[in-house]
Design a protein around this motif. Structure first.
Motif, PDB file in Angstrom:
ATOM      1  N   GLY A 159       0.825  -1.203   0.000  1.00 48.66           N
ATOM      2  CA  GLY A 159       0.000   0.000   0.000  1.00 48.66           C
ATOM      3  C   GLY A 159       0.860   1.254   0.000  1.00 48.66           C
ATOM      4  O   GLY A 159       2.100   1.201  -0.003  1.00 48.66           O
ATOM      5  N   ALA A 160       0.173   2.401   0.030  1.00 49.82           N
ATOM      6  CA  ALA A 160       0.882   3.683   0.111  1.00 49.82           C
ATOM      7  C   ALA A 160       1.573   3.789   1.469  1.00 49.82           C
ATOM      8  O   ALA A 160       2.666   4.347   1.580  1.00 49.82           O
ATOM      9  N   ALA A 161       0.946   3.233   2.488  1.00 51.54           N
ATOM     10  CA  ALA A 161       1.528   3.273   3.840  1.00 51.54           C
ATOM     11  C   ALA A 161       2.878   2.568   3.847  1.00 51.54           C
ATOM     12  O   ALA A 161       3.859   3.085   4.400  1.00 51.54           O
TER      13      ALA A 161
ATOM     14  N   PHE B 284      -2.942  13.718   7.069  1.00 49.52           N
ATOM     15  CA  PHE B 284      -3.333  12.320   7.306  1.00 49.52           C
ATOM     16  C   PHE B 284      -2.647  11.887   8.612  1.00 49.52           C
ATOM     17  O   PHE B 284      -1.406  11.899   8.700  1.00 49.52           O
TER      18      PHE B 284
ATOM     19  N   TYR C  66       0.751   9.909   9.370  1.00 50.56           N
ATOM     20  CA  TYR C  66       2.116  10.383   9.079  1.00 50.56           C
ATOM     21  C   TYR C  66       2.944  10.493  10.359  1.00 50.56           C
ATOM     22  O   TYR C  66       4.129  10.182  10.370  1.00 50.56           O
TER      23      TYR C  66
ATOM     24  N   ASN D  12       0.220  15.726   0.147  1.00 48.47           N
ATOM     25  CA  ASN D  12      -0.820  14.744  -0.166  1.00 48.47           C
ATOM     26  C   ASN D  12      -1.878  15.420  -1.039  1.00 48.47           C
ATOM     27  O   ASN D  12      -2.546  16.347  -0.601  1.00 48.47           O
TER      28      ASN D  12
ATOM     29  N   ASN E 203      -6.452  14.256   1.741  1.00 53.92           N
ATOM     30  CA  ASN E 203      -7.261  13.747   2.850  1.00 53.92           C
ATOM     31  C   ASN E 203      -6.840  14.560   4.064  1.00 53.92           C
ATOM     32  O   ASN E 203      -5.667  14.456   4.459  1.00 53.92           O
TER      33      ASN E 203
ATOM     34  N   ASP F 283       2.268  12.019  -1.863  1.00 50.60           N
ATOM     35  CA  ASP F 283       1.422  10.878  -1.491  1.00 50.60           C
ATOM     36  C   ASP F 283       0.087  11.028  -2.229  1.00 50.60           C
ATOM     37  O   ASP F 283      -0.681  11.940  -1.930  1.00 50.60           O
TER      38      ASP F 283
ATOM     39  N   PRO G  87      -2.653   8.510  -3.152  1.00 52.33           N
ATOM     40  CA  PRO G  87      -3.523   7.348  -3.321  1.00 52.33           C
ATOM     41  C   PRO G  87      -4.899   7.691  -3.914  1.00 52.33           C
ATOM     42  O   PRO G  87      -5.612   6.797  -4.358  1.00 52.33           O
ATOM     43  N   TYR G  88      -5.238   9.003  -3.926  1.00 52.06           N
ATOM     44  CA  TYR G  88      -6.548   9.396  -4.484  1.00 52.06           C
ATOM     45  C   TYR G  88      -6.412   9.989  -5.886  1.00 52.06           C
ATOM     46  O   TYR G  88      -7.316  10.679  -6.357  1.00 52.06           O
TER      47      TYR G  88
ATOM     48  N   SER H 194      -1.357   3.900  -4.441  1.00 52.78           N
ATOM     49  CA  SER H 194      -1.778   2.522  -4.161  1.00 52.78           C
ATOM     50  C   SER H 194      -3.103   2.284  -4.868  1.00 52.78           C
ATOM     51  O   SER H 194      -3.684   3.215  -5.443  1.00 52.78           O
TER      52      SER H 194
ATOM     53  N   SER I 290      -5.627   1.071  -3.085  1.00 52.69           N
ATOM     54  CA  SER I 290      -6.576   0.959  -1.968  1.00 52.69           C
ATOM     55  C   SER I 290      -7.883   1.675  -2.278  1.00 52.69           C
ATOM     56  O   SER I 290      -8.959   1.195  -1.930  1.00 52.69           O
ATOM     57  N   LYS I 291      -7.783   2.821  -2.910  1.00 50.84           N
ATOM     58  CA  LYS I 291      -8.977   3.649  -3.126  1.00 50.84           C
ATOM     59  C   LYS I 291      -9.479   3.523  -4.562  1.00 50.84           C
ATOM     60  O   LYS I 291     -10.660   3.338  -4.781  1.00 50.84           O
TER      61      LYS I 291
ATOM     62  N   ARG J 180      -3.525  -4.552   0.174  1.00 56.62           N
ATOM     63  CA  ARG J 180      -2.226  -3.925   0.442  1.00 56.62           C
ATOM     64  C   ARG J 180      -1.288  -3.901  -0.781  1.00 56.62           C
ATOM     65  O   ARG J 180      -0.186  -4.434  -0.736  1.00 56.62           O
TER      66      ARG J 180
ATOM     67  N   TYR K 157     -13.668  13.172   0.890  1.00 58.87           N
ATOM     68  CA  TYR K 157     -13.870  13.798   2.200  1.00 58.87           C
ATOM     69  C   TYR K 157     -14.290  15.256   2.044  1.00 58.87           C
ATOM     70  O   TYR K 157     -13.928  15.901   1.059  1.00 58.87           O
TER      71      TYR K 157
HETATM   72  C1  LIG Z   1      -3.445  10.425   2.487  1.00 54.78           C
HETATM   73  C2  LIG Z   1      -3.295   8.958   2.653  1.00 54.78           C
HETATM   74  N1  LIG Z   1      -2.080   8.412   2.493  1.00 54.78           N
HETATM   75  C3  LIG Z   1      -1.874   7.095   2.633  1.00 54.78           C
HETATM   76  C4  LIG Z   1      -2.916   6.249   2.949  1.00 54.78           C
HETATM   77  C5  LIG Z   1      -2.631   4.791   3.103  1.00 54.78           C
HETATM   78  O1  LIG Z   1      -3.079   4.120   1.982  1.00 54.78           O
HETATM   79  P1  LIG Z   1      -2.847   2.548   1.795  1.00 54.78           P
HETATM   80  O2  LIG Z   1      -4.086   1.875   2.280  1.00 54.78           O
HETATM   81  O3  LIG Z   1      -2.639   2.381   0.347  1.00 54.78           O
HETATM   82  O4  LIG Z   1      -1.678   2.174   2.599  1.00 54.78           O
HETATM   83  C6  LIG Z   1      -4.209   6.774   3.118  1.00 54.78           C
HETATM   84  C7  LIG Z   1      -5.325   5.907   3.500  1.00 54.78           C
HETATM   85  O5  LIG Z   1      -6.372   6.316   3.915  1.00 54.78           O
HETATM   86  C8  LIG Z   1      -4.399   8.168   2.967  1.00 54.78           C
HETATM   87  O6  LIG Z   1      -5.603   8.728   3.131  1.00 54.78           O
END
Ligand SMILES: Cc1ncc(COP(=O)(O)O)c(C=O)c1O
Length: 394
Positions: free
Chosen positions: A105-107, A131, A134, A175, A179, A213, A215-216, A241, A243-244, A252, A331
């Motif tokens: 994932g991005a995390a 977020f 971080y 980001n 978010n 970052d 992911p969106y 990632s 994820s979204k 992941r 959001y």
């Molecule tokens: C801004 C931001 N960065 C990273 C992540 C983590 O994403 P991932 O689930 O791909 O690890 C999120 C998840 O909500 C997010 O909102």
């Protein structure tokens, strides 16, 4: 002593989204699922697109020999190549597989990168609202988070940035789409920011990375375009990632791309491969790496998010809330009608509406609504948002 004092402190600082989530479960038990408007979590509500299940089924019907074994820590070469091709077009830069690492994932990508660049007490700059995770990612690698403000439009304050960059500064995290604000950073902002970062970097004779970052990235509205930081700064890295955009948060799968002209790229890539290994991720999930090769251009139906954004935004404005129209992500970051955002979200809870206070994102006086929910949650909640602002607590 079951856990360290440090861990107790971290867990204490992390509680807002979790707390609202748990309070939501309790409330649902009391008044019934269909009477609770739970806007607390950013968990994608849609299912992955058809193309994902098609590719998954095809793989199950035609197993690929060796797919599930250990592999290079950077990921499958074929997947890295496909990502490089896709983003060469998307960014109009000549990205190669040697710029790409697959991550959890991005995390996972942010953790792998921070692990690779931080010495103890080095500083990483973030901008409020940010977020919340971080803080912990930076702490994981013994860094110090430096928190700076944005302007009224949620654009980072560059004067404060210039003053805050010092000998310990090694990275800035941006980001976009953001978010919790939904803001997309415009090119002019990148230009101005990079000018300042270059100037300070030269004065201090230090490398300063910018982590974007994203992911969106595919969740944008009104045909808005995302500029790319790669056009402005060679010490930049792109994180994303699925994820979204493919609603695969539980699987992941994500990746990090280094700017193709980043100096000492190979050293960094080797460090990231090693970080991926010793952080215990080892590599990104094999099946997912393989599957995304054919899904890089796919995404969930963005119009279903846009429907909810429009409905909520228009209703909140009509009711008298102060909120900026989000350009992407899912959001709304709304100004609390009373100064105390925690008191206001507790007031919303009396209408069975669950949101997260701004303080959870480092900026009090606001609250976040996540509209990654089913349509009925938005549709049914609107009169209650109106009642809540008409009957403010004393
Ligand atoms: C801004 C931001 N960065 C990273 C992540 C983590 O994403 P991932 O689930 O791909 O690890 C999120 C998840 O909500 C997010 O909102």
């Amino acid at each position: 002593m079951a856990t360290s004092d440090h861990m107790k402190r971290l867990m204490g600082a992390s509680s807002w989204i979790r707390r609202m989530f748990e309070e939501g479960i309790e409330l649902k038990k009391q008044v019934g699922e269909k009477n609770v408007f739970d806007f607390s979590l950013g968990n994608p509500i849609t299912e992955p697109p058809e193309a994902f299940f098609k590719a998954f089924k095809e793989l199950a019907d035609n197993p690929k020999k060796g797919l599930h074994r250990y592999m290079p820590n950077l990921g499958f070469t074929s997947t890295r190549e496909k990502i490089a091709q896709y983003y060469s077009k998307e960014f109009n830069h000549n990205i190669t597989l040697n710029d790409v690492i697959l991550t959890n994932g991005a995390a996972g990508a942010i953790n792998v990168f921070l692990k690779s660049i931080l010495d103890p007490a080095n500083e990483v700059i973030v901008f409020t609202p940010f977020f919340a995770e971080y803080r912990f990612y930076i702490d994981n690698h013994q860094g110090r988070m430096v928190v700076l403000p944005c302007d009224e439009d949620f654009i980072p304050d560059l004067k404060r940035l210039e003053k805050s960059i010092n000998y310990e500064t090694v990275a800035i995290i941006l980001n976009t789409p953001n978010n919790p604000t939904g803001k997309i950073y415009p090119s002019e902002f990148y230009k101005k920011m990079v000018e300042i970062v270059r100037k300070r970097s030269k004065e201090l004779n230090r490398v300063i990375y910018i982590i974007s970052d994203e992911p969106y990235r595919k969740i944008v509205y009104d045909n808005k375009k995302n500029p790319t930081l790669f056009d402005y700064y060679e010490y930049s890295v792109f994180v994303t990632s699925h994820s979204k955009d493919l609603a695969l948060a539980g699987e992941r799968i994500g990746y990090l791309i280094l700017h193709p002209e980043l100096p000492s790229k190979n050293e960094l890539l080797n460090a990231m491969a090693f970080s991926n290994r010793i952080l215990g991720y080892v590599n990104a999930p094999a099946t997912m790496q393989y599957l995304i090769e054919s899904l890089l251009g796919e995404s969930v139906d963005i119009s279903s998010y846009q429907y909810k954004r429009d409905l909520l935004y228009n209703a909140l404005i009509d009711a008298g809330y102060d909120v900026k129209k989000p350009e992407g992500a899912f959001y709304l970051f709304v100004k609390s009608p009373i100064p105390d955002d925690i008191k206001f979200i507790q007031h919303l809870k009396t209408y069975n509406i669950l949101t997260v206070p701004g303080v959870g994102f480092g900026l009090d006086g606001y609250f976040r609504i996540s509209y990654a929910v089913e349509d009925w949650v938005v549709e049914k909640s609107l009169p209650f948002f109106k009642q809540a602002i008409e009957n403010l607590p004393l």
